[in-house]
Scaffold this motif. Structure first.
Motif, PDB file in Angstrom:
ATOM      1  N   PHE A  37      -8.813  -9.811  11.462  1.00  0.00           N
ATOM      2  CA  PHE A  37      -9.220 -11.138  11.944  1.00  0.00           C
ATOM      3  C   PHE A  37      -8.554 -12.289  11.182  1.00  0.00           C
ATOM      4  CE2 PHE A  37     -12.529  -9.478   9.033  1.00  0.00           C
ATOM      5  CZ  PHE A  37     -12.378 -10.386   7.990  1.00  0.00           C
ATOM      6  N   CYS A  38      -7.570 -11.987  10.334  1.00  0.00           N
ATOM      7  CA  CYS A  38      -6.983 -13.036   9.474  1.00  0.00           C
ATOM      8  C   CYS A  38      -6.370 -14.160  10.294  1.00  0.00           C
ATOM      9  CB  CYS A  38      -5.914 -12.420   8.577  1.00  0.00           C
ATOM     10  SG  CYS A  38      -5.251 -13.623   7.422  1.00  0.00           S
ATOM     11  N   ASN A 184     -16.821 -14.611  15.059  1.00  0.00           N
ATOM     12  CA  ASN A 184     -16.560 -15.676  16.021  1.00  0.00           C
ATOM     13  C   ASN A 184     -17.845 -16.468  16.233  1.00  0.00           C
ATOM     14  OD1 ASN A 184     -16.197 -17.228  18.274  1.00  0.00           O
ATOM     15  ND2 ASN A 184     -15.247 -15.616  19.508  1.00  0.00           N
ATOM     16  N   PRO A 185     -17.867 -17.753  15.805  1.00  0.00           N
ATOM     17  CA  PRO A 185     -19.117 -18.519  15.885  1.00  0.00           C
ATOM     18  C   PRO A 185     -19.601 -18.750  17.319  1.00  0.00           C
ATOM     19  CG  PRO A 185     -17.301 -19.928  15.183  1.00  0.00           C
ATOM     20  CD  PRO A 185     -16.765 -18.530  15.227  1.00  0.00           C
ATOM     21  N   TYR A 186     -18.741 -18.475  18.295  1.00  0.00           N
ATOM     22  CA  TYR A 186     -19.119 -18.736  19.693  1.00  0.00           C
ATOM     23  C   TYR A 186     -19.571 -17.468  20.415  1.00  0.00           C
ATOM     24  CZ  TYR A 186     -16.606 -22.954  18.591  1.00  0.00           C
ATOM     25  OH  TYR A 186     -16.199 -24.096  17.986  1.00  0.00           O
ATOM     26  N   LEU A 211     -24.779 -17.530   8.189  1.00  0.00           N
ATOM     27  CA  LEU A 211     -24.144 -18.863   8.252  1.00  0.00           C
ATOM     28  C   LEU A 211     -22.861 -18.768   9.065  1.00  0.00           C
ATOM     29  CD1 LEU A 211     -24.471 -20.100   4.542  1.00  0.00           C
ATOM     30  CD2 LEU A 211     -25.815 -20.866   6.491  1.00  0.00           C
ATOM     31  N   ILE A 212     -22.704 -19.673  10.024  1.00  0.00           N
ATOM     32  CA  ILE A 212     -21.456 -19.693  10.787  1.00  0.00           C
ATOM     33  C   ILE A 212     -20.434 -20.572  10.061  1.00  0.00           C
ATOM     34  CG2 ILE A 212     -22.574 -19.336  13.024  1.00  0.00           C
ATOM     35  CD1 ILE A 212     -22.006 -22.385  13.472  1.00  0.00           C
ATOM     36  N   GLN A 213     -19.172 -20.458  10.457  1.00  0.00           N
ATOM     37  CA  GLN A 213     -18.137 -21.304   9.848  1.00  0.00           C
ATOM     38  C   GLN A 213     -18.276 -22.716  10.434  1.00  0.00           C
ATOM     39  OE1 GLN A 213     -15.074 -18.447  11.046  1.00  0.00           O
ATOM     40  NE2 GLN A 213     -14.166 -18.780   9.042  1.00  0.00           N
ATOM     41  N   MET A 214     -18.863 -23.608   9.630  1.00  0.00           N
ATOM     42  CA  MET A 214     -19.194 -24.944  10.093  1.00  0.00           C
ATOM     43  C   MET A 214     -17.959 -25.735  10.553  1.00  0.00           C
ATOM     44  SD  MET A 214     -20.675 -27.932   7.757  1.00  0.00           S
ATOM     45  CE  MET A 214     -22.414 -27.872   7.597  1.00  0.00           C
TER      46      MET A 214
END
Ligand code: SF4
Length: 221
Positions: A37-38, A184-186, A211-214
């Motif tokens: 996922f990089c 994936n935050p979505y 925690l999602i990647q803000m």
């Protein structure tokens, strides 16, 4: 001496326990791993000297800390040590973002680091090799300073890998904060998996947070 630097910029920290804090980011080029996922594989770098980097950092005002990030910053250990030492002489707070593998290099600079954000690299998330021994040795050194761990959870991430993380935390510091971060935050499909993983952690009395990647949600760097 010069180092391969991708970029230096000020933004807010988007991940982990310091999410929302203003930081200056020094992004080092190159990594020792190959996570599936990089998002930093195809980047360019410039060779920069210590004084180049310090003058860029000193152009910014009003920030909590300097985040040494990558890639994997510990890969360029000689330069990193000089930079971290100089930052401490300037009374800056030094925040290290790392994949938690190069423990011998961490030992060389631990005295100059204030906060460590360490990733557990779960083989079923990264499609890369098993790194539990390295993570364990890394954490034993990192515990001399403030540290928390995080793991990216994707649709293939296994419960067995989660249990490996829990086992390491219980051995090294049972009250260590553990952040579960959706790949994936979505992706709403991950919600159930994250809730299950959180429940498993809580059953083992682990200090866990999802925690999602803000910065991705906000559409900023
Ligand atoms: S550790 Fe980070 S920089 Fe290195 S390959 Fe994995 S995601 Fe990319």
């Amino acid at each position: 001496m010069k180092s391969k630097i991708v970029e230096i910029f000020k933004s807010i920290q988007g991940e982990g326990l310091y999410q929302g804090q203003k930081q200056v980011f020094v992004r080092f080029y190159g990594c020792n791993l190959k996570c599936a996922f990089c998002d930093t594989k195809s980047v360019f770098y410039a060779k920069e000297s210590l004084s180049d980097i310090m003058s860029k950092i000193n152009c910014f005002e009003d920030f909590h800390s300097v985040s040494l990030t990558g890639g994997e910053p510990l890969l360029q250990i000689k330069f990193l040590k000089k930079l971290a030492e100089t930052l401490k002489m300037d009374r800056r707070k030094v925040y290290l973002e790392t994949n938690g593998v190069l423990y011998q290099n961490l030992r060389d600079i631990i005295e100059y680091i204030d906060i460590i954000s360490m990733d557990f690299k779960l083989p079923t998330s990264t499609n890369d090799r098993v790194l539990w021994d390295e993570h364990m040795k890394f954490l034993e050194i990192a515990l001399k300073k403030e540290v928390f761990v995080k793991a990216v959870v994707g649709k293939n991430t296994s419960e067995a890998d989660l249990m490996e993380c829990i086992g390491i935390i219980k051995k090294v510091k049972p009250d260590l904060f553990f952040v579960l971060q959706p790949q994936n935050p979505y992706e709403s499909l991950l919600e159930n998996k994250l809730k299950t993983f959180k429940r498993i952690c809580l059953n083992h009395k682990i200090n866990v947070k999802i925690l999602i990647q803000m910065h991705k949600k906000l559409g900023i760097k």
